[in-house]
Design a protein around this motif. Structure first.
Motif, PDB file in Angstrom:
ATOM      1  N   UNK A 113       6.272  -4.219   0.451  1.00  0.00           N
ATOM      2  CA  UNK A 113       7.534  -3.632   0.257  1.00  0.00           C
ATOM      3  C   UNK A 113       7.503  -2.371   1.182  1.00  0.00           C
ATOM      4  N   UNK A 114       8.338  -2.030   1.928  1.00  0.00           N
ATOM      5  CA  UNK A 114       8.521  -0.744   2.209  1.00  0.00           C
ATOM      6  C   UNK A 114       9.630  -0.075   2.207  1.00  0.00           C
ATOM      7  N   UNK A 115       9.820   1.046   1.371  1.00  0.00           N
ATOM      8  CA  UNK A 115      11.042   1.767   1.016  1.00  0.00           C
ATOM      9  C   UNK A 115      11.247   2.973   2.070  1.00  0.00           C
ATOM     10  N   UNK A 116      12.443   3.067   2.526  1.00  0.00           N
ATOM     11  CA  UNK A 116      12.954   4.148   3.399  1.00  0.00           C
ATOM     12  C   UNK A 116      13.781   5.161   2.777  1.00  0.00           C
ATOM     13  N   UNK A 117      13.852   5.173   1.313  1.00  0.00           N
ATOM     14  CA  UNK A 117      14.841   5.975   0.470  1.00  0.00           C
ATOM     15  C   UNK A 117      13.967   7.001  -0.368  1.00  0.00           C
ATOM     16  N   UNK A 118      14.104   8.370   0.024  1.00  0.00           N
ATOM     17  CA  UNK A 118      13.254   9.207  -0.544  1.00  0.00           C
ATOM     18  C   UNK A 118      13.229   9.497  -1.998  1.00  0.00           C
ATOM     19  N   UNK A 119      14.316   9.356  -2.773  1.00  0.00           N
ATOM     20  CA  UNK A 119      14.370   9.634  -4.215  1.00  0.00           C
ATOM     21  C   UNK A 119      13.789   8.459  -4.720  1.00  0.00           C
ATOM     22  N   UNK A 120      13.680   7.383  -4.277  1.00  0.00           N
ATOM     23  CA  UNK A 120      13.195   6.287  -4.790  1.00  0.00           C
ATOM     24  C   UNK A 120      11.629   6.449  -5.001  1.00  0.00           C
ATOM     25  N   UNK A 121      10.789   6.784  -5.990  1.00  0.00           N
ATOM     26  CA  UNK A 121       9.382   7.082  -6.111  1.00  0.00           C
ATOM     27  C   UNK A 121       8.676   5.708  -6.052  1.00  0.00           C
ATOM     28  N   UNK A 122       7.301   5.847  -5.796  1.00  0.00           N
ATOM     29  CA  UNK A 122       6.212   4.867  -5.936  1.00  0.00           C
ATOM     30  C   UNK A 122       6.203   4.366  -7.263  1.00  0.00           C
ATOM     31  N   UNK A 123       6.255   5.267  -8.041  1.00  0.00           N
ATOM     32  CA  UNK A 123       6.114   4.695  -9.421  1.00  0.00           C
ATOM     33  C   UNK A 123       7.334   3.936 -10.092  1.00  0.00           C
ATOM     34  N   UNK A 124       8.453   4.234  -9.385  1.00  0.00           N
ATOM     35  CA  UNK A 124       9.588   3.329  -9.730  1.00  0.00           C
ATOM     36  C   UNK A 124       9.414   1.923  -9.391  1.00  0.00           C
ATOM     37  N   UNK A 125       9.018   1.765  -8.058  1.00  0.00           N
ATOM     38  CA  UNK A 125       8.564   0.333  -7.619  1.00  0.00           C
ATOM     39  C   UNK A 125       7.604  -0.259  -8.107  1.00  0.00           C
ATOM     40  N   UNK A 126       6.463   0.592  -8.416  1.00  0.00           N
ATOM     41  CA  UNK A 126       5.302  -0.088  -8.762  1.00  0.00           C
ATOM     42  C   UNK A 126       5.552  -0.733 -10.617  1.00  0.00           C
ATOM     43  N   UNK A 127       6.498   0.003 -11.246  1.00  0.00           N
ATOM     44  CA  UNK A 127       6.885  -0.633 -12.369  1.00  0.00           C
ATOM     45  C   UNK A 127       7.628  -1.979 -12.691  1.00  0.00           C
ATOM     46  N   UNK A 128       8.011  -2.330 -11.496  1.00  0.00           N
ATOM     47  CA  UNK A 128       8.838  -3.354 -11.559  1.00  0.00           C
ATOM     48  C   UNK A 128       8.575  -4.524 -10.559  1.00  0.00           C
ATOM     49  N   UNK A 129       7.607  -4.139  -9.461  1.00  0.00           N
ATOM     50  CA  UNK A 129       7.097  -5.349  -8.302  1.00  0.00           C
ATOM     51  C   UNK A 129       5.602  -5.303  -8.542  1.00  0.00           C
TER      52      UNK A 129
END
Length: 279
Positions: free
Chosen positions: A92-108
């Motif tokens: 998954x590649x996010x291009x949205x700066x206020x979405x942090x890596x930890x946000x995504x790791x917690x759910x994906x």
């Protein structure tokens, strides 16, 4: 390699078109969706072979690398929509700066990267900022950066410097364009030169200056010193800029960071509750 895009708005479409025009990907390599499907279908009409699908789940099912190009307020709903269908091998590649890596790791459960592109990527130039989760192996990073290198210079940064790096690379073109516009406006008002010619002269100057600062061996201070002959016109004008612009860029950075912190708080509240639990 199949690359998916969730979101074909301004930056999503810039990346898609840049990848195609650079030869990094063919339309047949791309699968896209958008909340307003008509926007994605317009891209497909321009680039035959590009596959438009109706749902985020369809993108996830058929893609190895998935770019999520949506606004911060929409991000959590996209993650909720895809988390049941993604596996550990996908990126998954996010291009949205206020979405942090930890946000995504917690759910994906998958591999996660965050990149910050720039409008300059549309002309296969400029930088792409890159932040990687620990789940990304060296070969995953190399694979993604090889793709990005067709349209930009991939530059790895620490996540804590996302905002200031974005100010320089992504907001910077708008800031510089504003400066050029005001320069042109003053030239037209004070001298009568046509706006068209003044804009052409200033634009060519920016292009040449960029080359001097990237491949020409100059840094900003050295370039100013080389142009500004002691006692000359440029040196005199630079003294005015030093006086008039004093504090401007500090205020600019303060403003962009304040807005970023506001956005970060809003995004975090969508991912975690007040106790730090996943929502």
């Amino acid at each position: 390699m199949r690359v998916g895009f969730i979101g074909t708005g301004s930056m999503g479409s810039i990346l898609i078109e840049a990848f195609i025009q650079s030869g990094a990907l063919s339309p047949d390599d791309l699968i896209v969706t958008n909340r307003t499907i008509a926007k994605a279908e317009r891209l497909a009409a321009t680039y035959p072979g590009l596959l438009v699908v109706k749902s985020n789940a369809d993108v996830i099912r058929d893609s190895e690398i998935i770019f999520i190009c949506v606004k911060p307020a929409e991000y959590k709903s996209v993650v909720d929509d895809i988390q049941g269908g993604i596996d550990a091998a996908q990126i998954i590649v996010s291009i949205t700066s206020p979405v942090l890596i930890q946000h995504l790791e917690a759910l994906l459960p998958c591999k996660i990267a965050k990149i910050i592109p720039s409008i300059t990527n549309f002309v296969l130039s400029g930088a792409t900022l890159c932040v990687y989760s620990d789940r990304m192996a060296d070969e995953d990073i190399e694979r993604l950066e090889n793709l990005l290198s067709h349209i930009s210079a991939p530059i790895r940064i620490s996540e804590e410097h996302t905002r200031i790096s974005s100010d320089l690379t992504s907001c910077g073109p708008a800031f510089l364009a504003f400066f050029i516009q005001k320069f042109v406006d003053a030239a037209v008002e004070k001298t009568g030169i046509s706006e068209e010619q003044a804009t052409q002269l200033a634009s060519e100057m920016v292009l040449g200056t960029g080359k001097l600062l990237t491949t020409g061996g100059f840094n900003p201070a050295a370039l100013q010193k080389r142009v500004a002959v002691p006692g000359g016109i440029t040196e005199t004008a630079l003294r005015i800029m030093q006086k008039e612009l004093c504090g401007l860029f500090n205020n600019l950075i303060h403003t962009t960071h304040a807005k970023y912190e506001e956005d970060l708080e809003k995004v975090s509240s969508r991912f975690f509750d007040a106790k730090g639990q996943i929502t």
